[in-house]
Design a protein around this motif. Structure first.
Motif, PDB file in Angstrom:
ATOM      1  N   VAL A  20      30.851  17.877  11.216  1.00 25.72           N
ATOM      2  CA  VAL A  20      30.512  17.829  12.648  1.00 25.72           C
ATOM      3  C   VAL A  20      29.150  17.232  12.952  1.00 25.72           C
ATOM      4  N   VAL A  21      28.305  17.039  11.942  1.00 25.60           N
ATOM      5  CA  VAL A  21      26.963  16.495  12.202  1.00 25.60           C
ATOM      6  C   VAL A  21      26.883  14.982  12.026  1.00 25.60           C
ATOM      7  N   THR A  22      27.967  14.341  11.601  1.00 23.15           N
ATOM      8  CA  THR A  22      27.959  12.894  11.364  1.00 23.15           C
ATOM      9  C   THR A  22      28.582  12.141  12.538  1.00 23.15           C
ATOM     10  N   VAL A  23      28.153  10.917  12.738  1.00 21.31           N
ATOM     11  CA  VAL A  23      28.749  10.090  13.791  1.00 21.31           C
ATOM     12  C   VAL A  23      30.236   9.861  13.520  1.00 21.31           C
ATOM     13  N   PRO A  24      30.659   9.554  12.278  1.00 22.29           N
ATOM     14  CA  PRO A  24      32.109   9.425  12.059  1.00 22.29           C
ATOM     15  C   PRO A  24      32.867  10.715  12.400  1.00 22.29           C
ATOM     16  N   GLY A  25      32.294  11.864  12.077  1.00 21.03           N
ATOM     17  CA  GLY A  25      32.942  13.132  12.415  1.00 21.03           C
ATOM     18  C   GLY A  25      33.009  13.354  13.915  1.00 21.03           C
ATOM     19  N   ILE A  26      31.913  13.064  14.613  1.00 21.13           N
ATOM     20  CA  ILE A  26      31.888  13.205  16.070  1.00 21.13           C
ATOM     21  C   ILE A  26      32.908  12.257  16.705  1.00 21.13           C
ATOM     22  N   ASN A  27      32.923  11.009  16.241  1.00 20.92           N
ATOM     23  CA  ASN A  27      33.861  10.040  16.806  1.00 20.92           C
ATOM     24  C   ASN A  27      35.309  10.400  16.510  1.00 20.92           C
ATOM     25  N   THR A  35      34.226   7.090  22.144  1.00 23.17           N
ATOM     26  CA  THR A  35      33.385   7.129  20.955  1.00 23.17           C
ATOM     27  C   THR A  35      31.930   7.162  21.407  1.00 23.17           C
ATOM     28  N   MET A  36      31.063   7.491  20.462  1.00 26.92           N
ATOM     29  CA  MET A  36      29.630   7.519  20.717  1.00 26.92           C
ATOM     30  C   MET A  36      28.946   6.697  19.625  1.00 26.92           C
ATOM     31  N   SER A  37      27.926   5.943  20.004  1.00 33.09           N
ATOM     32  CA  SER A  37      27.179   5.176  19.002  1.00 33.09           C
ATOM     33  C   SER A  37      25.704   5.537  19.081  1.00 33.09           C
ATOM     34  N   LEU A  38      25.040   5.469  17.943  1.00 30.82           N
ATOM     35  CA  LEU A  38      23.588   5.666  17.894  1.00 30.82           C
ATOM     36  C   LEU A  38      22.906   4.320  18.099  1.00 30.82           C
ATOM     37  N   PRO A  39      21.634   4.325  18.517  1.00 26.19           N
ATOM     38  CA  PRO A  39      20.895   3.070  18.692  1.00 26.19           C
ATOM     39  C   PRO A  39      20.730   2.327  17.364  1.00 26.19           C
ATOM     40  N   ARG A  40      20.564   1.017  17.465  1.00 23.97           N
ATOM     41  CA  ARG A  40      20.300   0.207  16.272  1.00 23.97           C
ATOM     42  C   ARG A  40      19.108   0.778  15.509  1.00 23.97           C
ATOM     43  N   VAL A  56      16.393  10.502  20.318  1.00 25.87           N
ATOM     44  CA  VAL A  56      16.902   9.491  19.385  1.00 25.87           C
ATOM     45  C   VAL A  56      16.965   8.136  20.082  1.00 25.87           C
ATOM     46  N   GLY A  57      17.219   8.160  21.374  1.00 25.48           N
ATOM     47  CA  GLY A  57      17.398   6.940  22.153  1.00 25.48           C
ATOM     48  C   GLY A  57      18.734   6.982  22.864  1.00 25.48           C
ATOM     49  N   ARG A  58      19.130   5.855  23.425  1.00 26.00           N
ATOM     50  CA  ARG A  58      20.392   5.796  24.161  1.00 26.00           C
ATOM     51  C   ARG A  58      21.575   5.710  23.208  1.00 26.00           C
ATOM     52  N   CYS A  59      22.411   6.716  23.286  1.00 25.95           N
ATOM     53  CA  CYS A  59      23.654   6.755  22.516  1.00 25.95           C
ATOM     54  C   CYS A  59      24.781   6.461  23.503  1.00 25.95           C
ATOM     55  N   TRP A  60      25.392   5.311  23.372  1.00 25.38           N
ATOM     56  CA  TRP A  60      26.398   4.881  24.332  1.00 25.38           C
ATOM     57  C   TRP A  60      27.725   5.583  24.106  1.00 25.38           C
ATOM     58  N   MET A  61      28.324   6.015  25.210  1.00 20.18           N
ATOM     59  CA  MET A  61      29.669   6.588  25.221  1.00 20.18           C
ATOM     60  C   MET A  61      30.596   5.473  25.687  1.00 20.18           C
ATOM     61  N   LEU A  67      34.792   0.300  26.206  1.00 21.45           N
ATOM     62  CA  LEU A  67      34.147   0.141  27.507  1.00 21.45           C
ATOM     63  C   LEU A  67      32.993   1.135  27.688  1.00 21.45           C
ATOM     64  N   PRO A  68      31.732   0.650  27.745  1.00 27.14           N
ATOM     65  CA  PRO A  68      30.603   1.571  27.962  1.00 27.14           C
ATOM     66  C   PRO A  68      30.734   2.255  29.328  1.00 27.14           C
ATOM     67  N   ILE A  69      30.729   3.595  29.310  1.00 24.03           N
ATOM     68  CA  ILE A  69      30.880   4.336  30.565  1.00 24.03           C
ATOM     69  C   ILE A  69      29.679   5.221  30.876  1.00 24.03           C
ATOM     70  N   ASP A  70      28.873   5.528  29.866  1.00 26.52           N
ATOM     71  CA  ASP A  70      27.711   6.384  30.084  1.00 26.52           C
ATOM     72  C   ASP A  70      26.853   6.313  28.825  1.00 26.52           C
ATOM     73  N   TYR A  71      25.646   6.806  28.918  1.00 23.85           N
ATOM     74  CA  TYR A  71      24.836   6.948  27.714  1.00 23.85           C
ATOM     75  C   TYR A  71      24.210   8.331  27.704  1.00 23.85           C
ATOM     76  N   ASP A  72      23.929   8.785  26.521  1.00 28.42           N
ATOM     77  CA  ASP A  72      23.316  10.077  26.279  1.00 28.42           C
ATOM     78  C   ASP A  72      21.952   9.798  25.656  1.00 28.42           C
ATOM     79  N   ARG A  73      20.895  10.267  26.281  1.00 23.68           N
ATOM     80  CA  ARG A  73      19.554  10.149  25.687  1.00 23.68           C
ATOM     81  C   ARG A  73      19.389  11.372  24.788  1.00 23.68           C
ATOM     82  N   LEU A  74      19.994  11.272  23.625  1.00 23.48           N
ATOM     83  CA  LEU A  74      20.193  12.378  22.694  1.00 23.48           C
ATOM     84  C   LEU A  74      18.885  12.962  22.166  1.00 23.48           C
ATOM     85  N   THR A  75      18.759  14.284  22.312  1.00 27.53           N
ATOM     86  CA  THR A  75      17.628  15.023  21.744  1.00 27.53           C
ATOM     87  C   THR A  75      18.159  16.345  21.195  1.00 27.53           C
TER      88      THR A  75
END
Length: 153
Positions: A20-27, A35-40, A56-61, A67-75
């Motif tokens: 549950v703590v990995t991006v592949p697991g979250i996606n 899906t969610m992506s982390l910044p470059r 962390v920065g903008r994580c796009w949903m 299709l980008p619909i929102d971003y999460d400024r993940l902290t």
């Protein structure tokens, strides 16, 4: 508004945590709806390796992963390694987003609890009840996907 979901996962807490703590697991939990992506430059991070209290920065949903619909400024505001985290973020659509995920051992299984607290930005506030229904469904979906992942192992 507060949303809560809880599920019993047929796997030990350490295995569930590693997932549950990995991006592949979250996606995997979010698919196929989003899906969610982390910044470059930060794509190697996991929930348990980010600097606590530092955005962390903008994580796009992305809807359907495209299709980008929102971003999460993940902290990640609090981290309980192997047991949970509290994410406190803002989004393009939300003035406040708090996701608390806790993992509790239940014998050889794990109870996963998600508690979401959110406040839509002013122009969107009339949509709060609709968003609450959507988030309840999304987190139910996420937990079912997590259950299926471990049921097939």
């Amino acid at each position: 508004m507060i949303i809560e979901r809880q599920s019993l996962i047929d796997a030990p807490v350490d295995q569930v945590w590693r997932r549950v703590v990995t991006v592949p697991g979250i996606n995997h939990e979010l698919r196929p709806w989003m899906t969610m992506s982390l910044p470059r430059g930060k794509r190697h991070l996991t929930v348990d390796t980010v600097a606590v209290g530092t955005p962390v920065g903008r994580c796009w949903m992305r809807l359907f992963g495209v299709l980008p619909i929102d971003y999460d400024r993940l902290t990640i505001e609090e981290l309980f390694p192997g047991r949970g985290f509290h994410e406190e973020s803002t989004m393009m659509s939300m003035r406040r987003w708090r996701h608390e995920r806790t993992l509790t051992p239940e014998g050889t299984k794990t109870i996963v609890r998600d508690r979401i607290t959110f406040e839509l930005r002013l122009p969107l506030r009339p949509l709060t009840p609709l968003m609450a229904v959507a988030l309840q469904a999304l987190f139910g979906h996420r937990q079912r996907r997590l259950q299926r992942h471990f049921a097939t192992r």
